[in-house]
Scaffold this motif. Structure first.
Motif, PDB file in Angstrom:
ATOM      1  N   GLY A   6       0.819  -1.197   0.000  1.00 57.98           N
ATOM      2  CA  GLY A   6       0.000   0.000   0.000  1.00 57.98           C
ATOM      3  C   GLY A   6       0.855   1.249   0.000  1.00 57.98           C
ATOM      4  N   ILE A   7       0.678   2.094  -1.000  1.00 53.74           N
ATOM      5  CA  ILE A   7       1.436   3.335  -1.099  1.00 53.74           C
ATOM      6  C   ILE A   7       0.473   4.492  -1.320  1.00 53.74           C
ATOM      7  N   ALA A   8       0.982   5.703  -1.196  1.00 49.51           N
ATOM      8  CA  ALA A   8       0.205   6.902  -1.508  1.00 49.51           C
ATOM      9  C   ALA A   8       1.092   7.839  -2.310  1.00 49.51           C
ATOM     10  N   VAL A   9       0.534   8.416  -3.349  1.00 49.53           N
ATOM     11  CA  VAL A   9       1.293   9.298  -4.239  1.00 49.53           C
ATOM     12  C   VAL A   9       0.483  10.562  -4.495  1.00 49.53           C
ATOM     13  N   ALA A  11      -1.790  13.120  -6.418  1.00 52.28           N
ATOM     14  CA  ALA A  11      -2.863  12.818  -7.368  1.00 52.28           C
ATOM     15  C   ALA A  11      -2.397  12.941  -8.816  1.00 52.28           C
ATOM     16  N   LYS A  12      -1.570  13.937  -9.102  1.00 50.57           N
ATOM     17  CA  LYS A  12      -1.146  14.161 -10.486  1.00 50.57           C
ATOM     18  C   LYS A  12      -0.204  13.064 -10.995  1.00 50.57           C
ATOM     19  N   LYS A  13       0.354  12.270 -10.073  1.00 56.12           N
ATOM     20  CA  LYS A  13       1.258  11.191 -10.477  1.00 56.12           C
ATOM     21  C   LYS A  13       0.614   9.809 -10.375  1.00 56.12           C
ATOM     22  N   ALA A  14      -0.641   9.756  -9.959  1.00 54.27           N
ATOM     23  CA  ALA A  14      -1.270   8.472  -9.651  1.00 54.27           C
ATOM     24  C   ALA A  14      -1.383   7.569 -10.873  1.00 54.27           C
ATOM     25  N   GLU A  15      -1.938   8.069 -11.957  1.00 53.30           N
ATOM     26  CA  GLU A  15      -2.149   7.212 -13.119  1.00 53.30           C
ATOM     27  C   GLU A  15      -0.826   6.789 -13.751  1.00 53.30           C
ATOM     28  N   HIS A  16       0.154   7.694 -13.755  1.00 53.48           N
ATOM     29  CA  HIS A  16       1.477   7.325 -14.265  1.00 53.48           C
ATOM     30  C   HIS A  16       2.086   6.221 -13.411  1.00 53.48           C
ATOM     31  N   THR A  17       1.914   6.316 -12.088  1.00 52.98           N
ATOM     32  CA  THR A  17       2.457   5.298 -11.183  1.00 52.98           C
ATOM     33  C   THR A  17       1.810   3.947 -11.441  1.00 52.98           C
ATOM     34  N   VAL A  18       0.492   3.934 -11.595  1.00 50.76           N
ATOM     35  CA  VAL A  18      -0.225   2.680 -11.858  1.00 50.76           C
ATOM     36  C   VAL A  18       0.249   2.063 -13.171  1.00 50.76           C
ATOM     37  N   ASP A  88       0.060  15.893   0.680  1.00 54.79           N
ATOM     38  CA  ASP A  88       0.730  15.887  -0.624  1.00 54.79           C
ATOM     39  C   ASP A  88       0.576  14.539  -1.326  1.00 54.79           C
ATOM     40  N   HIS A  89       0.844  13.465  -0.588  1.00 55.49           N
ATOM     41  CA  HIS A  89       0.685  12.114  -1.132  1.00 55.49           C
ATOM     42  C   HIS A  89      -0.727  11.647  -0.746  1.00 55.49           C
ATOM     43  N   ASN A  90      -1.690  12.087  -1.538  1.00 54.78           N
ATOM     44  CA  ASN A  90      -3.089  11.966  -1.128  1.00 54.78           C
ATOM     45  C   ASN A  90      -3.888  10.909  -1.878  1.00 54.78           C
ATOM     46  N   THR A  91      -3.236  10.165  -2.769  1.00 58.56           N
ATOM     47  CA  THR A  91      -3.954   9.173  -3.566  1.00 58.56           C
ATOM     48  C   THR A  91      -3.430   7.771  -3.259  1.00 58.56           C
ATOM     49  N   PRO A  92      -4.251   6.942  -2.621  1.00 57.04           N
ATOM     50  CA  PRO A  92      -3.791   5.596  -2.248  1.00 57.04           C
ATOM     51  C   PRO A  92      -3.762   4.645  -3.440  1.00 57.04           C
ATOM     52  N   ILE A  93      -2.767   3.759  -3.437  1.00 53.51           N
ATOM     53  CA  ILE A  93      -2.636   2.730  -4.471  1.00 53.51           C
ATOM     54  C   ILE A  93      -2.348   1.397  -3.787  1.00 53.51           C
ATOM     55  N   LEU A  94      -3.070   0.372  -4.205  1.00 55.26           N
ATOM     56  CA  LEU A  94      -2.881  -0.982  -3.681  1.00 55.26           C
ATOM     57  C   LEU A  94      -2.273  -1.851  -4.771  1.00 55.26           C
TER      58      LEU A  94
END
Length: 226
Positions: A6-9, A11-18, A88-94
């Protein structure tokens, strides 16, 4: 063996990270985290060494890059949505992925090392057996047999790489409250890279305010805790 991260990034980098994780897997240098672990070698021979020390179990040159993960999805969701999340890192990714047991080690920095270094044996033994399996007991008992902290840490360096300890901890159902506000059932480091073929799922869990209630707190098992 199945793991969840579980990480958090931002919002503007979320889709690129996925997209990056789906295409490239988990690799060294992704994000701001940096972890390593090092297998100490022949566990049986090292266990029998009467003057075992940290230097015997950490070469300084054999460490490999690793990534943190949980053995259960709920633990990773907590890290993504609460522990690692900020303004800042406001979008969770699983991230759900597979890795061989041989690539994993118990991540003991927030719980197990503190118990080995300063645990009260009478209080700690039942918790260790339930959370890390019977195999961990021989390492803990050897650690507690001396006041030498280098020996105690070295014993934990062996325990976290014992396959039986890894397997038992992966099945743990007790919720543990460790150092730095960490709450988890199981915690591991897994050798990098994790190839894209091992990535099962990358998703955005719904942010939650739920905090698992600990069954056991580190502070109740040790003579000191940070």
């Amino acid at each position: 063996m199945r793991f969840f991260r579980g990480i958090a990034v931002p919002a503007k980098k979320a889709e690129h990270t996925v997209t990056n994780i789906c295409q490239n897997g988990l690799t060294n240098g992704q994000g701001w985290w940096h972890m390593e672990h090092e297998h100490p070698g022949d566990l049986a021979n090292l266990f029998d060494k009467h003057d075992l020390s940290i230097e015997d179990t950490r070469s300084g040159s054999g460490a490999v890059a690793a990534v943190c993960g949980c053995g259960d999805e709920s633990g990773a969701i907590y890290y993504a949505c609460r522990h690692n999340r900020s303004s800042d890192h406001n979008t969770p990714i699983l991230i759900e992925f597979e890795a061989d047991k041989s690539a994993a080690a118990v991540d003991g920095k927030d719980f197990l090392y503190s118990v080995f270094q300063g645990g009260d044996p009478e209080r700690a033994r039942p918790v260790l057996e339930r959370s890390f399996g019977k195999a961990v007991q021989r390492y803990a008992d050897r650690a507690w047999s001396t006041e030498d902290q280098s020996f105690r840490i070295a014993m934990c360096n062996l325990a976290i790489h014992d396959p039986e300890v890894i397997e038992a901890h992966h099945k743990n159902e007790l919720v543990l409250a460790g150092r730095h506000g960490t709450i988890f059932r199981s915690a591991f480091t897994v050798t990098l890279p994790v190839g894209p073929e091992a990535i099962i799922r990358v998703s955005h869990p719904v942010p939650t305010q739920f905090v698992p209630q600990p069954d056991v707190r580190l502070v109740d098992l040790v003579r000191f805790a940070k």
